[in-house]
Design an enzyme around this catalytic site. Structure first.
Site, PDB file in Angstrom:
ATOM      1  N   THR A   1       0.582  11.515  -1.745  1.00 35.11           N
ATOM      2  CA  THR A   1       0.415  11.567  -0.329  1.00 35.11           C
ATOM      3  C   THR A   1       1.524  10.834   0.406  1.00 35.11           C
ATOM      4  OG1 THR A   1      -1.061   9.981   0.067  1.00 35.11           O
ATOM      5  CG2 THR A   1      -2.161  12.143  -0.487  1.00 35.11           C
ATOM      6  N   ASP A   2       1.858  11.111   1.571  1.00 39.71           N
ATOM      7  CA  ASP A   2       2.641  10.330   2.103  1.00 39.71           C
ATOM      8  C   ASP A   2       1.364   9.217   2.644  1.00 39.71           C
ATOM      9  OD1 ASP A   2       4.432   8.833   3.708  1.00 39.71           O
ATOM     10  OD2 ASP A   2       5.094  10.583   4.714  1.00 39.71           O
ATOM     11  N   TRP A   3       1.973   7.894   3.070  1.00 41.37           N
ATOM     12  CA  TRP A   3       0.975   6.859   3.225  1.00 41.37           C
ATOM     13  C   TRP A   3       0.119   7.231   4.673  1.00 41.37           C
ATOM     14  CZ3 TRP A   3       3.523   6.418  -0.690  1.00 41.37           C
ATOM     15  CH2 TRP A   3       3.441   5.217  -1.628  1.00 41.37           C
TER      16      TRP A   3
END
Length: 815
Positions: A228-230
């Site tokens: 995932t993106d953060w």
């Protein structure tokens, strides 16, 4: 599965623990089974490994690393081999810093010139972006570690990026927004993909079965890891089912419990978790092996020289009236512009690099054969007006043969988390240019920016050199182009419209509330300007040289196009030759021509080379929504070889057999798309293209605020306290901008204003968990005391659990 035996030795809790980070940048480990943690670091154009406090916005300094030119700059080189070489250097530095996964390159399309992260992306064209990304990935991964191509997919605005729903038709999705990823994954063989924050047609990308399973896993046969993106995880179990192995950063075990609960209750089978664990283990073991075998010291000077080489090949000469460039030996030059003293060389946000060294224009000018008569800043880089600075600059310019004027966009205008407000450069710079022209018309502007800008002032300069964001060695690279030591060979990887209003997506950008509609369909960038005959300032693929090239003798075969290229000028130089293809049938709407191949050719004066640009599986294909597959239309196709989209030098036609697929559209229902004039499509016509009704794009202001609503939506919350918070945030943003604290003001928009409430839990590393967030939402929805009691109660539970866990860990160690 590769690691079936090892997985069988794991407890359910251990398997679930691997699915989320250990902290902000590291994955979880299981020491008893020999499973080490991985370190992930930002790094599209340089390693950003933070030694101390970690963040995702580039606030805290990182370990020094080579700052290479950004992707938007490298794209102008049109040199896949150079991109691969740069990737090798990036990979070497990542290994030296103990980084397993380098989070880059970013390959989202430049749908709109105001998108705040355009400096981090390659192009408006998926073929060019994909090829450059594939080369860079190969280079990074040649050291055994992993690149991470991002952000998958259709992540094309920064405003509300963690909550916006992108509405796009299937054909446009495939042809424009996924093709670069397809090339990067199939040809670059990236080991890791980062899912985007946004929703795609109603479902968050990391939960989107069509995107993650149907296309990525099944169609493209991708067997690597998705991260995932953060803070980009919404429903952790749904993400796991879609094949999103790793959630970052840590949630202190909260989402691990969600996975365990889902398996125990039969919501998902344990085999789903095992499948994800298996892929993640492969990434852990292969990258860990590479780090153990090849950590070494970096030759910083060698890497700096490589950064300079990339910058030199990527600089674009846009104007050269009266052959003012290159500057002749002994010419007296005045250096004007704040960017000459403090270079604008990279973007801002998660990709910001702490350079190992930084070249200076004022120092580098001493090595040139032209003569500097002095420097004046001329303007304040953040837009504050000063007549005194203008007067001082004009006084210097009067005594010069040539004025070198360094202008562009500042660091807080182009930043992750924010979209630009206009395509203009600051007014104080234009006022300076106007004043300078009155005292000295021999002006060469050196432009620094990561994206397209409007240039109503271009008639006031005789020369224009665009350095983009050219990294730590960019200042010297630009001077070498100005002096003629380097013959410029960069070509624009994006179009430059005359006015922002000419942009096809200008009426649908950005999405302000629930969704953003991609009504222009496939007509982004040059595909729109060229097809709809809209004039541009500089066309896609454009760039001047200090020499000239002649194209001749086109030959077409089944495998590709061959022609000759001759350097007809007096200097050695490189030319980017471009293959465009246009279908002569009108049965299916298409852009007039599309880039389908390119190659960069170096020639000595008078030299001729035979150039071949091959066809591939993407040359003649289109995506058919009726067959749900790639098809080829039987038709005559025009093959065009050009120096840019608007400068076609050679043409020929080839007849191609089709796949016999049924026609996907009724022309009468889609007039805007068949004409190519798709800049102002009605909702009704867009729904015909989409094949369904578009969702409501406005917030439902009658509903209670939930996890995926943003803090900005407190403006209509039931709670007076919530509305007060919104007004306080708004005032703080306005006040900080007013007093010149633009970076801090931007931070409010990036990290607070557009943050969904779930992000409060996902981005705090477990400090606030979801049950505590429920209490916060109660407060925001008008139940202040009930919400406060719930918040405090859940916090107390959390503290108690953490103490119990610490006690158990200590007891285990003592046994």
């Amino acid at each position: 599965m590769k690691y079936k035996d090892l997985i069988e030795k794991m407890t359910l809790e251990e398997k679930a623990s691997l699915m989320s980070g250990k902290d902000f940048w590291q994955t979880q480990d299981i020491k008893r089974l020999g499973i080490n943690n991985m370190f992930l670091a930002d790094g599209p154009h340089g390693i950003r490994k933070q030694a101390a406090a970690a963040d995702h916005l580039g606030l805290n300094a990182s370990i020094p690393a080579t700052c290479f030119p950004t992707a938007a700059t490298v794209a102008n080189s049109w040199n896949v081999e150079l991109g691969e070489q740069m990737g090798e250097y990036l990979g070497e530095e990542a290994v030296a810093q103990g980084v397993h996964v380098l989070l880059g390159p970013g390959i989202n399309m430049k749908r709109n010139p105001l998108a705040g992260r355009n400096f981090e992306y390659f192009s408006e064209d998926p073929f060019l972006a994909g090829k450059l990304a594939a080369g860079m990935i190969k280079g990074i991964q040649s050291h055994g570690i992993s690149a991470c191509v991002k952000h998958f997919a259709v992540n094309n605005q920064e405003e509300r990026r963690m909550a916006i729903d992108t509405i796009v038709d299937e054909r446009t999705l495939r042809e424009i927004y996924l093709t670069a990823f397809e090339i990067a994954i199939k040809e670059g063989k990236t080991k890791t993909v980062m899912s985007a924050y946004n929703m795609l047609n109603g479902t968050y990308t990391n939960e989107n079965i069509h995107l993650m399973r149907d296309i990525l896993r099944n169609e493209w046969k991708y067997d690597g890891v998705v991260v995932t993106d953060w803070g980009g995880s919404n429903d952790r179990v749904a993400g796991l089912v879609a094949g999103n192995e790793l959630e970052m950063p840590t949630t202190a075990g909260e989402t691990n419990e969600e996975i365990i609960e889902a398996i125990k209750t039969g919501k998902i089978k344990e085999e789903v978790l095992d499948e994800n664990v298996d892929r993640l283990l492969d990434l852990i073991f292969t990258t860990d092996k590479a780090l153990k075998e090849s950590q070494k010291e970096i030759n910083q000077e060698k890497h700096h020289r490589m950064a300079q080489t990339v910058a030199e090949e990527s600089i674009v000469l846009l104007k050269n009236e009266e052959q003012i460039l290159p500057i002749k030996k002994g010419t007296k030059v005045a250096i004007i512009g704040d960017f000459a003293k403090e270079a604008r060389y990279q973007g801002a946000g998660s990709s910001i690099v702490n350079p190992t060294k930084l070249d200076s224009t004022l120092d580098g000018i001493k090595e040139c054969e032209f003569v500097s008569i002095g420097f004046e800043p001329g303007f304040d880089r953040y837009g504050k007006k000063s007549q005194k600075k203008i007067d001082q600059a004009c006084a210097l310019a009067k005594n010069a043969d040539v004025v070198l004027l360094y202008i562009g966009l500042d660091e807080v205008t182009e930043a992750e988390g924010l979209d630009r407000q206009s395509m203009e450069i600051p007014e104080n710079q234009i006022e300076l240019l106007t004043a300078l022209q009155k005292v000295n018309p021999n002006i060469v502007a050196i432009l620094s920016s990561g994206a397209a800008v409007e240039m109503p002032w271009i008639g006031k300069v005789k020369g224009l050199v665009h350095g983009y964001l050219s990294g730590q060695a960019g200042a010297k690279a630009i001077l070498r182009v100005l002096s003629g030591d380097v013959n410029p060979s960069g070509k624009l990887a994006e179009s430059y419209p005359i006015h922002y209003e000419d942009t096809p997506s200008c009426y649908q950008f950005p999405g302000k509330e629930v969704s953003v509609e991609y009504r222009e369909g496939p007509y982004i960038g040059y595909r729109y300007y060229d097809t709809a005959n809209v004039a541009v300032l500089f066309p896609f693929g454009f760039g001047l040289s200090y020499t000239t090239f002649e194209y001749a003798d086109i030959q077409v075969a089944k495998e590709g196009v061959t022609f000759t290229l001759t350097n007809t000028g007096g200097r050695a130089g490189s030319e980017v030759t471009q293959l465009y293809v246009g279908c002569k049938s009108t049965n299916i709407f298409r852009p007039k021509k599309e880039l389908k191949g390119f190659t960069k050719v170096f020639l000595l004066p008078g030299e001729t080379k035979t150039v071949t640009i091959p066809f591939d599986d993407k040359t003649f294909r289109y995506f058919n929504i009726k067959t749900n597959s790639w098809e080829i239309e039987a038709a005559d196709y025009e093959l065009m070889i050009g120096a840019s989209i608007a400068d076609i030098r050679l043409k020929d036609v080839i007849a191609i057999e089709g796949t016999g697929a049924p026609l996907p559209y009724d022309q009468n229902e889609l007039p805007s798309y068949y004409s190519g004039k798709a800049n102002h499509v009605s909702q009704e016509e867009f729904e015909q293209l989409l094949g369904r009704k578009v969702p409501e794009s406005k917030w439902d202001r009658t509903k209670a605020l939930g996890y995926n609503d943003t803090i900005a939506q407190c403006q209509y919350a039931k709670s007076g306290f919530a509305r007060f918070i919104f007004k306080t945030i708004n005032f703080s943003h306005w006040f900080l901008k007013k007093i010149g604290k633009r970076s801090t003001a931007n931070l409010i928009m990036m990290s607070i204003y557009h943050m969904p409430f779930r992000g409060v839990a996902r981005m705090t590393g477990g400090v606030i968990n979801m049950p505590m967030l429920d209490g916060i939402l109660m407060i925001m929805n008008g139940q202040f005391m009930k919400g406060l009691r719930h918040l405090l109660k859940e916090r107390k539970k959390k503290v108690k659990r953490e103490k119990l866990k610490t006690t158990m860990v200590q007891a285990t160690k003592e046994m």
